[in-house]
Motif scaffolding. Structure first.
Motif, PDB file in Angstrom:
ATOM      1  N   VAL A  15       0.839  -1.205   0.000  1.00  0.00           N
ATOM      2  CA  VAL A  15       0.000   0.000   0.000  1.00  0.00           C
ATOM      3  C   VAL A  15       0.873   1.253   0.000  1.00  0.00           C
ATOM      4  N   LEU A  16       1.923   1.265   0.818  1.00  0.00           N
ATOM      5  CA  LEU A  16       2.817   2.422   0.870  1.00  0.00           C
ATOM      6  C   LEU A  16       3.532   2.654  -0.466  1.00  0.00           C
ATOM      7  N   VAL A  17       3.932   1.589  -1.130  1.00  0.00           N
ATOM      8  CA  VAL A  17       4.575   1.723  -2.445  1.00  0.00           C
ATOM      9  C   VAL A  17       3.600   2.347  -3.436  1.00  0.00           C
ATOM     10  N   ASN A  18       2.364   1.898  -3.416  1.00  0.00           N
ATOM     11  CA  ASN A  18       1.375   2.462  -4.337  1.00  0.00           C
ATOM     12  C   ASN A  18       1.083   3.927  -4.026  1.00  0.00           C
ATOM     13  N   ILE A  19       1.069   4.303  -2.769  1.00  0.00           N
ATOM     14  CA  ILE A  19       0.878   5.703  -2.391  1.00  0.00           C
ATOM     15  C   ILE A  19       2.063   6.536  -2.874  1.00  0.00           C
ATOM     16  N   ALA A  20       3.269   6.002  -2.711  1.00  0.00           N
ATOM     17  CA  ALA A  20       4.466   6.723  -3.161  1.00  0.00           C
ATOM     18  C   ALA A  20       4.461   6.911  -4.671  1.00  0.00           C
ATOM     19  N   VAL A  21       4.050   5.888  -5.411  1.00  0.00           N
ATOM     20  CA  VAL A  21       3.991   5.989  -6.875  1.00  0.00           C
ATOM     21  C   VAL A  21       2.938   7.015  -7.283  1.00  0.00           C
ATOM     22  N   PHE A  22       1.802   7.005  -6.612  1.00  0.00           N
ATOM     23  CA  PHE A  22       0.751   7.995  -6.872  1.00  0.00           C
ATOM     24  C   PHE A  22       1.301   9.416  -6.693  1.00  0.00           C
ATOM     25  N   CYS A  23       2.024   9.625  -5.590  1.00  0.00           N
ATOM     26  CA  CYS A  23       2.603  10.941  -5.319  1.00  0.00           C
ATOM     27  C   CYS A  23       3.655  11.313  -6.358  1.00  0.00           C
ATOM     28  N   GLU A  41      10.510   9.317 -18.008  1.00  0.00           N
ATOM     29  CA  GLU A  41       9.404   8.381 -18.241  1.00  0.00           C
ATOM     30  C   GLU A  41       9.767   6.958 -17.840  1.00  0.00           C
ATOM     31  N   ARG A  42      11.008   6.561 -18.043  1.00  0.00           N
ATOM     32  CA  ARG A  42      11.382   5.187 -17.672  1.00  0.00           C
ATOM     33  C   ARG A  42      11.295   4.985 -16.158  1.00  0.00           C
ATOM     34  N   ILE A  43      11.585   6.037 -15.377  1.00  0.00           N
ATOM     35  CA  ILE A  43      11.447   5.937 -13.917  1.00  0.00           C
ATOM     36  C   ILE A  43       9.969   5.769 -13.561  1.00  0.00           C
ATOM     37  N   LEU A  44       9.112   6.544 -14.208  1.00  0.00           N
ATOM     38  CA  LEU A  44       7.676   6.421 -13.946  1.00  0.00           C
ATOM     39  C   LEU A  44       7.169   5.019 -14.306  1.00  0.00           C
ATOM     40  N   LEU A  45       7.650   4.477 -15.415  1.00  0.00           N
ATOM     41  CA  LEU A  45       7.212   3.142 -15.818  1.00  0.00           C
ATOM     42  C   LEU A  45       7.747   2.059 -14.879  1.00  0.00           C
ATOM     43  N   VAL A  46       8.984   2.193 -14.430  1.00  0.00           N
ATOM     44  CA  VAL A  46       9.540   1.202 -13.502  1.00  0.00           C
ATOM     45  C   VAL A  46       8.785   1.243 -12.173  1.00  0.00           C
ATOM     46  N   THR A  47       8.450   2.435 -11.706  1.00  0.00           N
ATOM     47  CA  THR A  47       7.696   2.515 -10.453  1.00  0.00           C
ATOM     48  C   THR A  47       6.292   1.936 -10.630  1.00  0.00           C
ATOM     49  N   ALA A  48       5.727   2.089 -11.842  1.00  0.00           N
ATOM     50  CA  ALA A  48       4.413   1.501 -12.119  1.00  0.00           C
ATOM     51  C   ALA A  48       4.459  -0.019 -12.063  1.00  0.00           C
ATOM     52  N   LEU A  49       5.629  -0.587 -12.341  1.00  0.00           N
ATOM     53  CA  LEU A  49       5.785  -2.032 -12.243  1.00  0.00           C
ATOM     54  C   LEU A  49       5.543  -2.522 -10.813  1.00  0.00           C
ATOM     55  N   PHE A  50       5.953  -1.724  -9.836  1.00  0.00           N
ATOM     56  CA  PHE A  50       5.818  -2.107  -8.429  1.00  0.00           C
ATOM     57  C   PHE A  50       4.554  -1.541  -7.777  1.00  0.00           C
ATOM     58  N   GLY A  51       4.030  -0.445  -8.307  1.00  0.00           N
ATOM     59  CA  GLY A  51       2.840   0.176  -7.731  1.00  0.00           C
ATOM     60  C   GLY A  51       1.845   0.591  -8.788  1.00  0.00           C
ATOM     61  N   PRO A  52       1.261  -0.376  -9.497  1.00  0.00           N
ATOM     62  CA  PRO A  52       0.370  -0.017 -10.602  1.00  0.00           C
ATOM     63  C   PRO A  52      -0.950   0.616 -10.160  1.00  0.00           C
ATOM     64  N   PHE A  53      -1.409   0.330  -8.950  1.00  0.00           N
ATOM     65  CA  PHE A  53      -2.644   0.951  -8.483  1.00  0.00           C
ATOM     66  C   PHE A  53      -2.436   2.461  -8.329  1.00  0.00           C
ATOM     67  N   LYS A  70       3.497   4.195 -24.598  1.00  0.00           N
ATOM     68  CA  LYS A  70       4.212   3.304 -23.676  1.00  0.00           C
ATOM     69  C   LYS A  70       3.538   3.226 -22.307  1.00  0.00           C
ATOM     70  N   PHE A  71       2.726   4.230 -21.960  1.00  0.00           N
ATOM     71  CA  PHE A  71       2.035   4.195 -20.673  1.00  0.00           C
ATOM     72  C   PHE A  71       0.751   3.366 -20.734  1.00  0.00           C
ATOM     73  N   TYR A  72       0.451   2.817 -21.904  1.00  0.00           N
ATOM     74  CA  TYR A  72      -0.627   1.832 -21.998  1.00  0.00           C
ATOM     75  C   TYR A  72      -0.237   0.556 -21.254  1.00  0.00           C
ATOM     76  N   LEU A  73       1.042   0.438 -20.900  1.00  0.00           N
ATOM     77  CA  LEU A  73       1.505  -0.693 -20.093  1.00  0.00           C
ATOM     78  C   LEU A  73       0.929  -0.663 -18.681  1.00  0.00           C
ATOM     79  N   VAL A  74       0.633   0.514 -18.177  1.00  0.00           N
ATOM     80  CA  VAL A  74       0.199   0.633 -16.778  1.00  0.00           C
ATOM     81  C   VAL A  74      -1.086  -0.153 -16.510  1.00  0.00           C
ATOM     82  N   PRO A  75      -2.146  -0.032 -17.320  1.00  0.00           N
ATOM     83  CA  PRO A  75      -3.332  -0.869 -17.062  1.00  0.00           C
ATOM     84  C   PRO A  75      -3.021  -2.371 -17.164  1.00  0.00           C
ATOM     85  N   PHE A  76      -2.121  -2.729 -18.083  1.00  0.00           N
ATOM     86  CA  PHE A  76      -1.713  -4.132 -18.204  1.00  0.00           C
ATOM     87  C   PHE A  76      -1.021  -4.600 -16.919  1.00  0.00           C
ATOM     88  N   LEU A  77      -0.133  -3.769 -16.373  1.00  0.00           N
ATOM     89  CA  LEU A  77       0.533  -4.111 -15.114  1.00  0.00           C
ATOM     90  C   LEU A  77      -0.483  -4.222 -13.979  1.00  0.00           C
TER      91      LEU A  77
END
Length: 97
Positions: A15-23, A41-53, A70-77
């Motif tokens: 939950v904390l990882v997802n909150i951090a990614v949201f922020c 963008e690659r940092i944003l995508l890598v963080t989405a790998l761990f906190g997709p919510f 490339k951010f169409y990957l986020v819903p897939f993750l």
């Protein structure tokens, strides 16, 4: 120290990882609006790998990175994480019964 089961600790960290990614996504959107230094963008995508919510929620709330292919990957993750959570829950229910 208060004893906490490993499962609850993992859930709290998730939950904390997802909150951090949201922020992080929110911060990048703020920097985009104010012409500040952006997060790559690659940092944003890598963080989405761990906190997709968090990533998906921020993309929708802030309308950020929704047009980038490339951010169409986020819903897939997000779907992969949901499938993993359901699989773990099913395994735990099987162990209990």
């Amino acid at each position: 120290m208060i004893p906490v089961s490993d499962g609850l600790l993992l859930i709290a960290v998730y939950v904390l990882v997802n909150i951090a990614v949201f922020c992080l996504y929110g911060y990048d959107k703020h920097m985009a609006r104010t012409d500040g230094w952006r997060i790559p963008e690659r940092i944003l995508l890598v963080t989405a790998l761990f906190g997709p919510f968090g990533a998906y929620g921020a993309m929708r709330l802030f309308r950020h990175k929704t047009q980038k292919i490339k951010f169409y990957l986020v819903p897939f993750l997000l779907i992969l994480h949901i499938a993993g959570i359901l699989y773990i829950a099913a395994c735990l229910l099987h162990l209990i019964s």
